[in-house]
Write an enzyme that holds these catalytic residues in place. Structure first.
Site: not given
Ligand code: BG6
Ligand code: MG
Length: 222
Positions: A7-9, A15, A43, A114-115, A145, A169-170
């Site tokens: 996962d990224l964030d 972030t 999240k 990542s989403a 997810k 993952e977090d």
């Molecule tokens: C996920 C985050 O990685 O990405 C969420 O955990 C976030 O908080 C989602 O809403 C979508 O991200 P973005 O950058 O496309 O708005």
């Molecule tokens: Mg995350």
């Protein structure tokens, strides 16, 4: 074969706190309080789904047209991008760079699941693009997810089975997705405990890559 799926964030970089700040800011304008506890539910969830959850929290889900919701989501993203302005290689979470280097030395492919539609931009700012063989495009997915689709796709992109991968993952939604496709789950636990993880750590500094691979191998053959 083995592979790592990240996962990224909140895993590669912190972030997650900027997403929270940006949603809280938008919530304030709409008269909806987005607190830290509620934020846990956001999240791992896509931008539009997060907005829907916030509007439902304030009983305002029927007050906005799709066009207006897209504008609100764009407003949140503009605020978020502004917070990202100073993001750079120093913002990698502790131990991440060393872990990615160790994976590269062992020829273990890495992918991002990542989403976030901002993932390519963030990886570029962090200067870690070269460590990833694949970044799943969240716009190409039917389900977000906790559905496992994003993790299955990431495994496919690096040429392995989901069961051969280790996912990091977090967020609970992410852990649920990882476990739903039989993948080994490492939880990066900073705030809330994550349910169902195979291993949990506070940071990548607590992970020995060879020991991790051994644990996953033993679990797989047990
Ligand atoms: C996920 C985050 O990685 O990405 C969420 O955990 C976030 O908080 C989602 O809403 C979508 O991200 P973005 O950058 O496309 O708005
Ligand atoms: Mg995350």
């Amino acid at each position: 074969m083995k592979g790592f799926i990240f996962d990224l964030d909140g895993v590669i970089t912190d972030t997650a706190k900027y997403h929270y700040e940006a949603w809280r800011n938008l919530g304030e304008k709409l008269g909806i309080t987005v607190d830290e506890k509620f934020n846990e539910q956001l999240k791992g969830i896509s931008r539009m789904d997060s907005l829907d959850r916030i509007l439902a929290l304030g009983n305002k889900e029927n007050e906005y047209s799709l066009y207006e919701k897209k504008q609100l989501a764009a407003e949140k993203n503009a605020y978020y991008l502004n917070l990202l302005q100073g993001l750079g290689p120093d913002d990698l979470l502790s131990g991440v760079k060393e872990f990615l280097m160790a994976a590269q030395e062992r020829n273990i492919p890495c992918a991002i699941a990542s989403a976030s539609k901002n993932a390519p931009l963030i990886l570029e700012k962090l200067d870690v693009n070269d460590y990833f063989e694949a970044i799943v495009d969240p716009a190409s997915l039917a389900k977000g997810k906790p559905h496992p689709e994003i993790f299955i796709r990431a495994a496919q992109l690096i040429g392995i089975e989901a069961t051969e991968a280790i996912g990091f993952e977090d967020a609970q939604a992410g852990v649920d997705g990882i476990k739903a496709c039989g993948m080994f789950a490492v939880g990066i636990e900073v705030d809330e405990p994550l349910i169902g993880v195979d291993i949990s750590v506070n940071s990548f500094c607590d992970l020995d890559i060879d020991k991790l691979l051994e644990i996953q191998r033993n679990r797989h053959t047990a």
